[in-house]
Design an enzyme around this catalytic site. Structure first.
Site, PDB file in Angstrom:
ATOM      1  N   LYS A 150      21.504  33.417 -10.507  1.00  0.00           N
ATOM      2  CA  LYS A 150      21.424  32.618 -11.740  1.00  0.00           C
ATOM      3  C   LYS A 150      22.758  31.885 -11.884  1.00  0.00           C
ATOM      4  O   LYS A 150      23.677  32.326 -12.574  1.00  0.00           O
ATOM      5  CB  LYS A 150      21.152  33.547 -12.933  1.00  0.00           C
ATOM      6  CG  LYS A 150      20.610  32.836 -14.149  1.00  0.00           C
ATOM      7  CD  LYS A 150      19.989  33.812 -15.101  1.00  0.00           C
ATOM      8  CE  LYS A 150      19.717  33.200 -16.460  1.00  0.00           C
ATOM      9  NZ  LYS A 150      18.865  32.019 -16.435  1.00  0.00           N
TER      10      LYS A 150
HETATM   11  N1  PMP Z   1      13.463  31.268 -13.990  1.00  0.00           N
HETATM   12  C1  PMP Z   1      14.560  30.583 -14.320  1.00  0.00           C
HETATM   13  C2  PMP Z   1      14.998  29.455 -13.459  1.00  0.00           C
HETATM   14  C3  PMP Z   1      15.287  30.922 -15.477  1.00  0.00           C
HETATM   15  O1  PMP Z   1      16.378  30.248 -15.811  1.00  0.00           O
HETATM   16  C4  PMP Z   1      14.823  31.988 -16.286  1.00  0.00           C
HETATM   17  C5  PMP Z   1      15.549  32.337 -17.546  1.00  0.00           C
HETATM   18  N2  PMP Z   1      16.636  33.196 -17.313  1.00  0.00           N
HETATM   19  C6  PMP Z   1      13.671  32.690 -15.892  1.00  0.00           C
HETATM   20  C7  PMP Z   1      13.019  32.290 -14.738  1.00  0.00           C
HETATM   21  C8  PMP Z   1      13.168  33.845 -16.690  1.00  0.00           C
HETATM   22  O2  PMP Z   1      14.037  34.938 -16.572  1.00  0.00           O
HETATM   23  P1  PMP Z   1      14.215  36.004 -17.737  1.00  0.00           P
HETATM   24  O3  PMP Z   1      12.879  36.561 -18.013  1.00  0.00           O
HETATM   25  O4  PMP Z   1      15.140  37.011 -17.159  1.00  0.00           O
HETATM   26  O5  PMP Z   1      14.797  35.293 -18.897  1.00  0.00           O
END
Ligand code: PMP
Length: 284
Positions: A150
């Site tokens: 991320k």
């Molecule tokens: N994909 C991307 C590219 C994201 O930025 C996010 C948000 N963090 C998610 C999926 C969903 O992840 P999460 O459920 O951990 O927020």
């Protein structure tokens, strides 16, 4: 009130400032997290912190504090900000350096935690369902920087989001270079076909969402099967129900994709049940 932790100081929105020489700003050299607070407690705090440190490790970045301290600091901030319902943003960047790329010039990483609120879509979008397109901008290749990281480089996802808004849609589904479905611009995808839930496998090149993991548990709890596999646009167009998952937007039903109406064109019964289970869980 928005509260900001910046390298050892607690600041307000106006006074929190980061150097223009920070490589997070100059090059997107850094990682981040988004978390939600429900009833004064940060949901899946441990999991989010672990993902933050895994992302940092993958790019050879050592956060200035350890994981346990990060958990404690996050809890302290939630208390200080008096947040009952909120959204947190953790950012660890390479820190201030010179104008070259070399991260060795960055002597200490920058740590920012923003304690705030978020509303991604108005409540009616959750009842009507989201209108989506598939984006022409592909997801980052797995062979490049892993989409599991991320990182502060979200330009592909931002370009896909711009494609969606230019087309009058709410969001976009991103494909990998071979046309397989990966994820939405900031959310993961689930679809229902003949009573089984499907979600793109991690090797399709996507961020492993904490909400995605939670949803897999909830689908099992509801007595259904969920298969992580390779999916294409046809699978989505012909799905009986479909929704997106993410920390900020939570569980968002899908109404249509590329003008193909999904199922009955509004929130399907199994999606409604899973959403209700999710809301019960986060408040439990
Ligand atoms: N994909 C991307 C590219 C994201 O930025 C996010 C948000 N963090 C998610 C999926 C969903 O992840 P999460 O459920 O951990 O927020």
């Amino acid at each position: 009130m928005t509260l900001i932790y910046l390298d050892g100081q607690w600041l307000d929105r106006e006074s929190a400032k980061v150097s223009v020489f920070d490589h997070g700003f100059l090059y997107g050299d850094g990682v981040f997290e988004g978390m939600r607070v429900y009833g004064g407690k940060t949901f899946r705090l441990q999991e989010h912190v672990e993902r933050l440190y895994d992302s940092a490790k993958a790019i050879l970045l050592t956060p200035p504090i350890g994981q346990e301290e990060m958990v404690a600091l996050t809890e302290e901030g939630v208390r200080r900000a008096g947040l009952q319902e909120g959204y947190l943003r953790h950012v660890v960047s390479r820190g201030p350096g010179d104008l070259g790329l070399d991260p060795r010039k960055c002597l200490r990483p920058t740590l920012v935690i923003i304690f705030d609120r978020i509303a991604v879509w108005p409540p009616e979008r959750y009842e009507e369902g989201l209108v989506l397109i598939t984006a022409g901008t592909p997801i980052n290749q797995r062979e490049a920087l892993s989409p599991r990281v991320k990182s502060l480089n979200y330009l592909n996802h931002i370009m896909a989001k711009v494609e969606a808004t230019n087309a009058g849609a709410d969001d976009a589904i991103m494909l990998d270079a071979t046309g397989h479905i990966a994820e939405a611009t900031g959310m993961n995808l689930f679809l229902l076909r003949k009573g089984t839930w499907f979600t793109p496998a991690l090797h399709s090149g996507l961020l492993r969402g904490v909400t995605r993991d939670t949803m897999i548990e909830l689908i099992h709890e509801a007595g259904h099967r969920v298969v992580e596999t390779v999916l294409n646009r046809y699978d989505l167009y012909t799905a009986e129900e479909a929704f997106l998952t993410g920390t900020a937007a939570e569980i968002a039903p899908i109404r249509s994709v590329d003008n193909r109406v999904i199922g009955i064109g509004k929130v399907g019964p199994l999606t409604a049940d899973l959403r209700a289970r999710f809301h019960r869980l986060v408040r439990s």
